[in-house]
Design a protein around this motif. Structure first.
Motif, short mmCIF file in Angstrom:
data_model
loop_
_atom_site.label_atom_id
_atom_site.label_comp_id
_atom_site.label_asym_id
_atom_site.label_seq_id
_atom_site.Cartn_x
_atom_site.Cartn_y
_atom_site.Cartn_z
N THR A 129 0.86 -1.19 -0.03
CA THR A 129 0.03 0.13 0.07
C THR A 129 0.81 1.16 0.10
O THR A 129 2.16 1.13 0.35
CB THR A 129 -0.83 -0.11 1.20
N ALA A 147 -4.20 -0.69 -4.37
CA ALA A 147 -4.43 -1.01 -5.56
C ALA A 147 -4.82 -2.46 -5.68
O ALA A 147 -4.33 -3.42 -4.99
CB ALA A 147 -3.57 -0.66 -6.68
N ALA A 203 -6.83 3.17 -7.50
CA ALA A 203 -6.56 2.80 -6.08
C ALA A 203 -7.67 3.14 -5.32
O ALA A 203 -8.45 3.89 -5.82
CB ALA A 203 -5.18 3.59 -5.73
#
Length: 225
Positions: A129, A147, A203
């Motif tokens: 992340t 994502a 994302a």
């Protein structure tokens, strides 16, 4: 290095240690003309958090030795076989830790190129992340983004345009509306991010934290908004 005993687990504690190194890289997968395609350098910060039990020492010095020998004042492209983004470097270091340090079990690796951006790799799942920190009139706001996966180029830190969120945080009218919300301001910011930013980037918002003076407020995906 910091140590913290894990409550309720006899003989187990958590150790955290931060290392630094200076190196350059070239993000050659970025579009032509992008400034980060060219050779440029960072003062990297690497923080490892690990669990120690069964009489282990929690000595993480080997990670620092590896960073110094492999990356210090080097062009990272020449030292690793993958695109040298912060995200892929974090995953690489997590894999290296697990393969080479047996005195502790990795919880996470965090790699920072700048004070405002960092890649986080979970030691158990290798999920990566990205956190980004913004300064606003009502405090320091940090978003953690996830994502679907990493491709061979990593996120390249350009998985989407977050400038509208930064502009919102600087907008006096928005500041006036949000300041009256108190600690619940993080909920309002998370809602705004989810509705206005997420549809336009690759994302999703995992969490949002705001530090204002002595008060820290946070929102996690799954919280009731």
């Amino acid at each position: 290095m910091t140590r913290q005993r894990n409550p309720g687990v006899a003989g187990e504690f958590t150790v955290s240690r931060t290392f630094t190194f200076s190196a350059s890289h070239e993000l050659r997968e970025l579009p032509p003309g992008h400034k980060c395609r060219r050779n440029h350098g960072h003062n990297y910060t690497v923080t490892a958090v690990a669990h120690v039990c069964d009489g282990g020492t929690g000595d993480l010095a080997a990670l620092g030795s590896y960073l110094d020998a492999t990356f210090e004042h080097q062009l990272i492209n020449e030292r690793i076989p993958f695109h040298p983004t912060c995200e892929l470097l974090a995953r690489h270091l997590a894999e290296w830790f697990t393969a080479n340090i047996d005195s502790a079990v990795l919880a996470s690796i965090v790699v920072s190129e700048t004070p405002a951006t960092a890649a986080h790799c979970d030691g158990a799942t290798l999920e990566v992340t990205i956190s980004k920190t913004f300064v606003s009139a009502y405090g320091e706001v940090t978003v953690l983004l996830e994502a679907d996966d990493l491709d061979e180029a990593g996120f390249i830190t350009d998985f989407g345009d977050l400038s509208p969120f930064a502009a919102c945080l600087r907008d006096p009218a928005a500041t006036e509306r949000l300041c009256g919300a108190g600690p619940a301001i993080v909920v309002h910011l998370a809602r705004w991010f989810g509705g206005s930013i997420e549809p336009k980037i690759r994302a999703r918002l995992r969490s949002l934290r705001m530090v204002s003076g002595s008060t820290t407020s946070s929102w996690e995906r799954g919280d009731v908004a």
